[in-house]
Each structure stands twice: as C-alpha cells, then as structure tokens.
Design an enzyme around this catalytic site. Structure first.
Site, PDB file in Angstrom:
ATOM      1  CB  ILE A 168      63.264  72.081  53.663  1.00 51.09           C
ATOM      2  CG1 ILE A 168      64.038  70.788  53.984  1.00 51.09           C
ATOM      3  CG2 ILE A 168      62.029  71.803  52.823  1.00 51.09           C
ATOM      4  CD1 ILE A 168      63.315  69.791  54.828  1.00 51.09           C
ATOM      5  CG  ASP A 169      61.109  77.152  54.546  1.00 53.27           C
ATOM      6  OD1 ASP A 169      60.303  76.341  54.044  1.00 53.27           O
ATOM      7  OD2 ASP A 169      60.927  77.693  55.651  1.00 53.27           O
ATOM      8  CG  HIS A 170      67.400  78.850  52.754  1.00 60.78           C
ATOM      9  ND1 HIS A 170      67.200  80.210  52.632  1.00 60.78           N
ATOM     10  CD2 HIS A 170      67.750  78.644  54.045  1.00 60.78           C
ATOM     11  CE1 HIS A 170      67.411  80.803  53.794  1.00 60.78           C
ATOM     12  NE2 HIS A 170      67.748  79.869  54.667  1.00 60.78           N
TER      13      HIS A 170
END
Length: 191
Positions: A168-170
C-alpha cells in the site's frame, strides 16, 4: 547516459517533508525524472535512519538516493524561516505529516499560496484530514488489515497475514508522483 539537463523534470524543485515510504518513494520517482528534491529532516534525521535493521536502511537509502537532505527543527524560528524560503523557491511540496501539522507550523494552504502562488502541494494521510481516525498514523500494516487485504493472504485455514512487502505504501508513492506530475502539467498548460 542521459545528461541531467535532458531529463524531463530538470529545473523542477521539490521540497519533501516525509518519512518511510509513501512520500520518499514519490520524491524518489520525481528525482529519477530529473527534479531537484530537497528532503527536510527533523533533528536526528528521518526515523528510518534510527531503525537498526538492514531492511529499514535499505528502504531509507533506496528511496532517498540523489536527494539533498537538510536537517531543520521546524519548531525553531530560524529553521522555520529556512523552510519557508525553500518552499517559496520550489515547484512542488510533498508531505505526509499528520493532518493539521503543516497548518500549525504556519504552512496552511493560504500561506503556501502567499509564499508561492503556483506551488503544487501534495499531502498524504492514512485516514484523511477529518473524522475520528484523522490523527492516526497511516501505517501500511494497518491499511492491509483494515482493507481486508490480509484476509486473502496466507493459508486458507490460517489467520490473516500481511503481504510481505508494504504494497500500500509502494502504490501510494506512485499515486502521489502521478498526482504531482498531473498538477505540474496542468500548471504548465494553464498557468
């Protein structure tokens, strides 16, 4: 080898106030495209610098290569003025401070417009600017759990498991970079 001047974002300045993956990843993409990215770090540096693990160091160095890093205490008036000067000379501001923090530091939307009317400001938060969870940290593992992603990962009869990488961060870093690029293109076309 492509000369730096040939890169599409040569001459674009980005100020990044971010930690860990989402904002640093977006800043890294803009840097790779030729933007000058100035990373503002708190005293002691970004928290990823403090984590004594190869994975954290890998993330830090992987997402911050080629950037200029400046340590500023934004609670100190002289350092706050240095940040104001940098923002006033920049095209894009990226941050993942908790909602309201930038305002409390004196960088409300109205103040950013006063400093540099054409600035593009991109903010990332885990739960939006308002509501009961607005001030919660937006951690990848929490997003995986609360979105249900963990329920489809792991063994069929086992407990939920997080995806091995912070997906999700990526993904957020790509969305942030795309948003900044779209706004930059619109600004170039329409002023």
């Amino acid at each position: 080898m492509t000369d730096e001047i040939d890169l599409p974002l040569a001459g674009v300045r980005v100020v990044e106030i971010g930690q860990l993956i989402a904002i640093p990843g977006a800043g890294q993409q803009l840097s790779d495209l030729g933007a000058e990215v100035i990373k503002l770090e708190p005293p002691g540096g970004e928290p990823a610098r403090q984590i004594d693990a190869d994975y954290a160091r890998g993330i830090f160095y992987g997402y911050n290569r080629g950037k200029r890093s400046i340590c500023l205490d934004l609670k100190d008036s002289a350092d706050l003025q240095r940040a104001r000067d940098l923002i006033a000379s920049s095209d894009i501001l990226l941050h993942n401070l908790r909602p309201g923090t930038l305002d409390r530091l004196g960088f409300s939307s109205a103040e950013l417009q006063r400093l540099r009317p054409e600035i593009i400001a991109v903010s990332v938060s885990g739960y939006g600017a308002e509501g009961p969870s607005a001030t919660r940290a937006g951690l990848d593992i929490a997003a995986q759990a609360e979105s249900g992603l963990m329920s489809v990962t792991g063994e069929a009869d086992g407990p939920p498991q997080r995806v091995g990488a912070p997906v999700i961060d990526h993904a957020t870093s790509y969305v942030v970079a795309q948003a900044a690029l779209a706004a930059l293109l619109r600004r170039e076309r329409t002023g």
